[in-house]
Design a protein around this motif. Structure first.
Motif, mmCIF file in Angstrom:
data_model
loop_
_atom_site.group_PDB
_atom_site.id
_atom_site.type_symbol
_atom_site.label_atom_id
_atom_site.label_comp_id
_atom_site.label_asym_id
_atom_site.label_seq_id
_atom_site.Cartn_x
_atom_site.Cartn_y
_atom_site.Cartn_z
ATOM 1 N N ALA A 127 10.933 0.491 0.124
ATOM 2 C CA ALA A 127 10.532 -0.070 -1.220
ATOM 3 C C ALA A 127 9.074 -0.287 -1.318
ATOM 4 N N CYS A 128 8.693 -0.868 -0.241
ATOM 5 C CA CYS A 128 7.149 -1.139 -0.365
ATOM 6 C C CYS A 128 6.461 0.183 -0.355
ATOM 7 N N ILE A 129 7.025 1.032 0.206
ATOM 8 C CA ILE A 129 6.074 2.552 0.308
ATOM 9 C C ILE A 129 6.256 3.178 -0.995
ATOM 10 N N LEU A 130 7.412 3.080 -1.655
ATOM 11 C CA LEU A 130 7.527 3.761 -2.960
ATOM 12 C C LEU A 130 6.552 3.000 -4.207
ATOM 13 N N ALA A 131 6.583 1.487 -3.906
ATOM 14 C CA ALA A 131 5.929 0.812 -4.767
ATOM 15 C C ALA A 131 4.318 1.203 -4.621
ATOM 16 N N THR A 132 3.810 1.366 -3.331
ATOM 17 C CA THR A 132 2.226 1.778 -3.152
ATOM 18 C C THR A 132 2.180 3.346 -3.628
ATOM 19 N N VAL A 133 3.026 4.322 -3.470
ATOM 20 C CA VAL A 133 2.929 5.556 -3.670
ATOM 21 C C VAL A 133 2.971 5.521 -5.120
ATOM 22 N N SER A 134 3.644 4.785 -5.942
ATOM 23 C CA SER A 134 3.860 5.280 -7.207
ATOM 24 C C SER A 134 2.625 4.559 -8.004
ATOM 25 N N ARG A 135 1.863 3.857 -7.301
ATOM 26 C CA ARG A 135 0.339 3.485 -7.789
ATOM 27 C C ARG A 135 -0.722 4.300 -7.629
ATOM 28 N N ALA A 136 -0.406 5.404 -6.901
ATOM 29 C CA ALA A 136 -1.406 6.583 -6.680
ATOM 30 C C ALA A 136 -1.878 7.228 -7.954
ATOM 31 N N PRO A 137 -3.416 7.310 -8.072
ATOM 32 C CA PRO A 137 -3.795 7.875 -9.401
ATOM 33 C C PRO A 137 -3.233 9.280 -9.666
ATOM 34 N N THR A 138 -3.109 10.213 -8.812
ATOM 35 C CA THR A 138 -2.709 11.522 -9.123
ATOM 36 C C THR A 138 -1.349 11.783 -8.389
ATOM 37 N N ALA A 139 -0.704 12.961 -8.985
ATOM 38 C CA ALA A 139 0.631 13.314 -8.309
ATOM 39 C C ALA A 139 0.411 13.994 -7.095
ATOM 40 N N ALA A 140 -0.896 14.668 -6.829
ATOM 41 C CA ALA A 140 -1.125 15.377 -5.608
ATOM 42 C C ALA A 140 -1.373 14.275 -4.656
ATOM 43 N N GLU A 141 -1.710 13.002 -4.772
ATOM 44 C CA GLU A 141 -1.906 11.887 -3.828
ATOM 45 C C GLU A 141 -0.738 11.281 -3.379
ATOM 46 N N ARG A 142 0.144 11.197 -4.730
ATOM 47 C CA ARG A 142 1.437 10.678 -4.297
ATOM 48 C C ARG A 142 2.230 11.557 -3.344
ATOM 49 N N LYS A 143 1.991 12.805 -3.574
ATOM 50 C CA LYS A 143 3.017 13.768 -2.826
ATOM 51 C C LYS A 143 2.437 13.710 -1.571
ATOM 52 N N LYS A 144 1.112 13.815 -1.350
ATOM 53 C CA LYS A 144 0.593 13.920 0.257
ATOM 54 C C LYS A 144 1.056 12.522 0.827
ATOM 55 N N ALA A 145 1.023 11.230 0.079
ATOM 56 C CA ALA A 145 1.208 10.094 0.880
ATOM 57 C C ALA A 145 2.729 10.004 1.051
ATOM 58 N N PHE A 146 3.489 10.547 0.184
ATOM 59 C CA PHE A 146 4.943 10.358 0.704
ATOM 60 C C PHE A 146 5.552 11.663 1.606
ATOM 61 N N SER A 147 4.845 12.745 1.666
ATOM 62 C CA SER A 147 5.505 13.761 2.444
ATOM 63 C C SER A 147 5.285 13.580 3.834
ATOM 64 N N THR A 148 4.644 12.413 4.308
ATOM 65 C CA THR A 148 4.796 11.836 5.960
ATOM 66 C C THR A 148 5.817 11.397 6.016
ATOM 67 N N CYS A 149 6.858 10.863 5.006
ATOM 68 C CA CYS A 149 7.788 10.251 5.251
ATOM 69 C C CYS A 149 9.362 10.744 4.908
ATOM 70 N N THR A 150 9.251 12.015 4.416
ATOM 71 C CA THR A 150 10.208 12.855 3.953
ATOM 72 C C THR A 150 11.231 13.136 5.337
ATOM 73 N N SER A 151 10.704 13.438 6.280
ATOM 74 C CA SER A 151 11.481 13.841 7.387
ATOM 75 C C SER A 151 12.247 12.778 8.034
ATOM 76 N N HIS A 152 11.446 11.661 8.210
ATOM 77 C CA HIS A 152 11.984 10.333 8.877
ATOM 78 C C HIS A 152 13.131 9.675 7.860
ATOM 79 N N LEU A 153 12.979 9.982 6.258
ATOM 80 C CA LEU A 153 13.951 9.301 5.333
ATOM 81 C C LEU A 153 15.051 10.272 5.387
ATOM 82 N N THR A 154 15.093 11.468 5.724
ATOM 83 C CA THR A 154 16.075 12.324 5.454
ATOM 84 C C THR A 154 17.082 12.134 6.979
ATOM 85 N N VAL A 155 16.497 11.760 7.980
ATOM 86 C CA VAL A 155 17.315 11.363 9.155
ATOM 87 C C VAL A 155 17.857 9.984 8.879
#
Length: 333
Positions: free
Chosen positions: A219-247
């Motif tokens: 929840a904190c990660i999503l709140a932080t990522v949503s405040r990123a200025p560009t879509a590319a930065e948001r995607k890059k920040a959240f891409s490190t979590c997708t594997s762990h979140l899937t598991v």
């Protein structure tokens, strides 16, 4: 039958396998392929993250231990299943059954703790990047992994001791493919209320506790990522979590089914399905999830494959040159 005629059970019979020879053959082949692929996948992740300096980070340190844990988890259940199908002997001794049950729940509980630790690591990496190296130093990472294993060991110890002390006088058939605690409880002739209460409290607390920590972290990660200025930065920040979140979604979804109360037949079938998902399918999928969703792992793997291919070509050319030199020397002679 009077208590004087009861016979103490020294072993159990695992009845959760198909009776058809064709189905058993298909099951054996599927389990063998699954086990080999799972072992190779996890060993590959462990080897790459251990030998390549680009993967000597906190995230891959935890991933290496998670791969080792899940390789042990599938090894606790699948080899015995293969032996049963191959030999036709469905029996398992009392001590082996208790040990298998203990190791299964020890590794499963440690898995919950380790996934929660990994979610905390991702939270600090994204939400507290300036303090990340200090808060998640190598010493802290080692202490967190050790604490996860120690917590899993102590969490399951008490229920296992209570289980081993229960009287079993028959029947000895377990409608499962391994020694799960709930089918074992139904076979006991003693009072199981204390063990059921302890097992329920401990399993619920570790499940809800780790789920709460993971949920708050994301929840904190999503709140932080949503405040990123560009879509590319948001995607890059959240891409490190997708594997762990899937598991995390797969593991917790399979565990939720174990808390749904139905009829005995439905519950037994659902319990088997959830067990297959948690101890066989999830360890099989995790290496692919963590590698396919991670560009750094794929890059390191491609580099390793290119290196081995280059070395093989060099060895071949060197061997061919030696043969040609020998032929030239023989002709000159």
């Amino acid at each position: 039958m009077s208590p004087e005629n009861w016979t103490w059970v020294t072993g159990f019979v695992l009845l959760g396998f198909p009776r058809s020879y064709i189905l058993q053959s298909l099951l054996f082949l599927g389990l063998m392929v699954t086990y080999v692929v799972t072992a190779i996948g996890h060993l590959l992740i462990i080897g790459l993250s251990w030998t390549n300096r680009h993967l000597h980070t906190q995230m891959y340190f935890f991933l290496r231990h998670l791969s080792f844990l899940e390789m042990l988890l599938v090894s606790v259940v699948v080899p015995k299943m293969l032996v049963i199908i191959l030999t036709g002997d469905h029996s398992i001794s009392f001590a082996s059954c208790i040990l298998q049950s203990y190791l299964y729940f020890l590794l499963g509980t440690t898995d919950f703790f380790l996934l929660a630790v990994m979610s905390l690591d991702r939270y600090l990496a994204i939400c507290r990047p300036l303090h990340y190296e200090t808060l998640m130093s190598g010493r802290v990472c080692s202490q967190l992994v050790l604490a996860s294993w120690l917590a899993g060991f102590l969490w399951v110890l008490c229920p296992t001791i209570l289980m081993a002390c229960l009287p079993f006088f028959g029947p000895s058939g377990i409608d499962h493919f391994f020694c799960d605690i709930w089918p074992l409880l139904r076979l006991s002739c003693g009072d199981t209320h204390l063990l059921e209460l302890v097992a329920f409290v401990l399993s619920t607390s570790v499940f809800l506790g780790s789920l709460a920590l993971t949920s708050v972290s994301y929840a904190c990660i999503l709140a932080t990522v949503s405040r990123a200025p560009t879509a590319a930065e948001r995607k890059k920040a959240f891409s490190t979590c997708t594997s762990h979140l899937t598991v995390v979604i797969i593991v917790y979804s399979s565990s939720i089914f174990l808390y749904i109360h139905m009829s005995d037949a439905q519950y037994t079938l659902l319990n088997k399905g959830a067990s297959v998902l948690s101890c066989i399918i999830t360890p099989l999928l995790n290496p692919f999830i963590f590698s396919l969703h991670n560009e750094k792992v794929k890059q390191v793997l491609r580099h390793a494959l290119r290196w081995h291919r280059t070395m093989a070509v060099r060895d071949y050319e060197g061997h061919r040159k030696e043969i040609l030199d020998e032929e030239i020397n023989v002709c000159n002679f």
